[in-house]
Design a protein around this motif. Structure first.
Motif, short mmCIF file in Angstrom:
data_model
loop_
_atom_site.label_atom_id
_atom_site.label_comp_id
_atom_site.label_asym_id
_atom_site.label_seq_id
_atom_site.Cartn_x
_atom_site.Cartn_y
_atom_site.Cartn_z
N ASP A 51 -4.18 12.37 -10.46
CA ASP A 51 -4.19 13.03 -12.09
C ASP A 51 -5.52 13.96 -12.12
OD1 ASP A 51 -1.70 12.08 -12.49
OD2 ASP A 51 -2.37 10.26 -13.75
N ASP A 52 -6.77 13.22 -11.65
CA ASP A 52 -8.16 13.67 -11.98
C ASP A 52 -8.54 14.63 -10.84
OD1 ASP A 52 -11.01 13.97 -12.59
OD2 ASP A 52 -10.22 12.43 -14.22
N ARG A 97 5.09 7.85 -9.33
CA ARG A 97 4.26 9.12 -9.54
C ARG A 97 3.13 9.27 -8.59
NH1 ARG A 97 0.61 10.73 -13.81
NH2 ARG A 97 0.79 8.83 -14.78
N GLY A 98 2.31 8.12 -8.40
CA GLY A 98 1.17 8.36 -7.29
C GLY A 98 1.94 8.55 -5.78
N ALA A 99 2.85 7.95 -5.37
CA ALA A 99 3.27 8.05 -4.21
C ALA A 99 4.10 9.42 -4.17
CB ALA A 99 4.43 7.00 -3.93
N LYS A 100 4.62 9.92 -5.08
CA LYS A 100 5.04 11.30 -4.96
C LYS A 100 4.05 12.27 -4.79
CE LYS A 100 9.78 10.96 -7.39
NZ LYS A 100 10.30 11.17 -8.81
N TRP A 101 3.05 12.06 -5.48
CA TRP A 101 1.79 13.07 -5.30
C TRP A 101 1.13 13.18 -3.92
CZ3 TRP A 101 -3.20 12.56 -3.80
CH2 TRP A 101 -4.11 13.52 -4.12
N ALA A 127 3.08 -1.02 -12.73
CA ALA A 127 4.64 -0.47 -13.50
C ALA A 127 5.05 0.62 -12.47
CB ALA A 127 4.22 -0.03 -14.88
N PRO A 128 6.38 0.19 -12.15
CA PRO A 128 6.92 1.26 -11.00
C PRO A 128 6.93 2.82 -11.22
CG PRO A 128 8.35 -0.83 -11.74
CD PRO A 128 7.42 -0.68 -12.57
N GLU A 129 6.98 3.28 -12.57
CA GLU A 129 6.99 4.57 -12.82
C GLU A 129 5.67 5.25 -12.43
OE1 GLU A 129 6.16 2.56 -16.79
OE2 GLU A 129 7.82 2.30 -14.97
N LYS A 130 4.45 4.46 -12.70
CA LYS A 130 3.17 4.85 -12.26
C LYS A 130 3.02 4.96 -10.66
CE LYS A 130 0.75 3.13 -16.35
NZ LYS A 130 -0.22 2.32 -16.82
N VAL A 131 3.50 3.97 -10.14
CA VAL A 131 3.29 3.74 -8.68
C VAL A 131 4.02 4.74 -7.79
CG1 VAL A 131 3.76 2.34 -6.66
CG2 VAL A 131 2.75 1.27 -8.68
N THR A 183 0.82 -1.33 0.09
CA THR A 183 0.12 -0.08 0.15
C THR A 183 0.81 1.27 0.06
OG1 THR A 183 0.06 0.08 2.42
CG2 THR A 183 -1.85 -1.12 1.30
N LEU A 184 0.34 2.31 -0.59
CA LEU A 184 0.86 3.45 -0.48
C LEU A 184 -0.13 4.43 0.22
CD1 LEU A 184 2.12 4.14 -4.38
CD2 LEU A 184 3.28 3.49 -2.43
N MET A 185 0.17 4.87 1.27
CA MET A 185 -0.93 5.85 2.15
C MET A 185 -0.40 7.13 2.61
SD MET A 185 -2.03 4.22 5.73
CE MET A 185 -2.42 2.72 4.86
N ALA A 186 -1.12 7.77 2.22
CA ALA A 186 -1.09 9.26 2.99
C ALA A 186 -2.06 9.74 3.85
CB ALA A 186 -1.16 10.34 1.83
N ALA A 187 -1.69 10.11 5.11
CA ALA A 187 -2.69 10.41 6.26
C ALA A 187 -2.45 11.81 6.51
CB ALA A 187 -2.30 9.66 7.47
N TRP A 188 -3.67 12.60 6.88
CA TRP A 188 -3.62 13.90 6.73
C TRP A 188 -3.58 14.49 8.30
CZ3 TRP A 188 -2.65 13.15 1.99
CH2 TRP A 188 -3.60 12.63 1.23
#
Length: 231
Positions: free
Chosen positions: A187-188, A226-230, A220-224, A7-12
């Motif tokens: 992205d959206d 990119r989402g993680a950096k966001w 694919a790593p580049e997509k994951v 999982t990639l997680m962001a908690a606010w």
């Protein structure tokens, strides 16, 4: 025995800890479960926690958070679980006495569980083929796991009403939106109003089915990345 879910997680709104947490998804737990499991391939022959009891003292002592299990040798009572909204109307009844999510929370709290968060989504793509003909997708065809904004509002109200009725220990629980697309949520712009209602994002990645092989699969790593950096 280790985690097969990434999982990639962001908690606010939380203070950044000085170290990461170590989490574990005990899968499978018993030999019977392993013999019946077929999530991307047979689990038969996998090590199980009941058979290995007593053989993982360091892990039992130091794991911080467990997914959906409180038995065995683990010292921690901090846990989380995965829940699907929108499978059928009966499960989503907003009467806290009837709602399955509230019953699930009560069950874990009765065992002493301290619920860190709930991974939640609409699991339409799989559920519609697995015994839930009335399952409904979320608002975006690009990622049908994403909840409607009203879903989140209804669940928050459900938490408050359940606590007021003395059914649960807390009047709110962290909701982590599970997604199936590695970048759509980033992205959206249509997703932003829903994002502001939840407490984080989790992207699920397996070492099988469409996610694998890693270099060419859905994850694919580049997509994951990119989402993680966001986040």
């Amino acid at each position: 025995m280790m985690l097969t879910l990434g999982t990639l997680m962001a908690a606010w709104g939380e203070t950044t800890p000085q170290h990461g947490l170590v989490g574990l998804r005990p899968l499978p737990i018993t030999a019977e479960q392993a013999s019946k499991g077929n999530h991307g391939g047979s689990w038969a022959g996998c090590p199980t926690f009941d058979a290995q009891k007593g053989n993982y003292p360091f892990c039992a002592e130091h794991v911080d958070v467990i997914m959906g299990w409180l038995d065995g040798d683990f010292k921690t009572k901090r846990m989380f679980f995965e829940y699907y909204w929108g499978l059928d109307a009966g499960r989503d009844d907003l009467d806290p006495q009837k709602n399955l999510l509230i019953k699930t929370i009560r069950g874990w709290e009765a065992k002493g569980g301290k619920i860190e968060h709930i991974l939640i989504c609409r699991e339409y793509d799989l559920a519609i083929h697995r015994g839930y003909p009335d399952a409904q997708p979320g608002p975006f065809k690009e990622d049908t796991r994403i909840l409607f904004g009203k879903d989140v509002d209804d669940i928050r109200a459900l938490f408050r009403n359940a606590h007021k009725a003395g059914l649960t220990k807390h009047d709110n629980y962290k909701l982590i939106q599970m997604v199936q697309h590695p970048t759509f949520f980033a992205d959206d712009q249509r997703f932003l109003p829903i994002l502001r209602k939840v407490d984080g994002i989790a992207y699920e990645c397996h070492q099988f089915n469409r996610h694998w092989p890693l270099e060419t699969g859905w994850s694919a790593p580049e997509k994951v990345v990119r989402g993680a950096k966001w986040t």
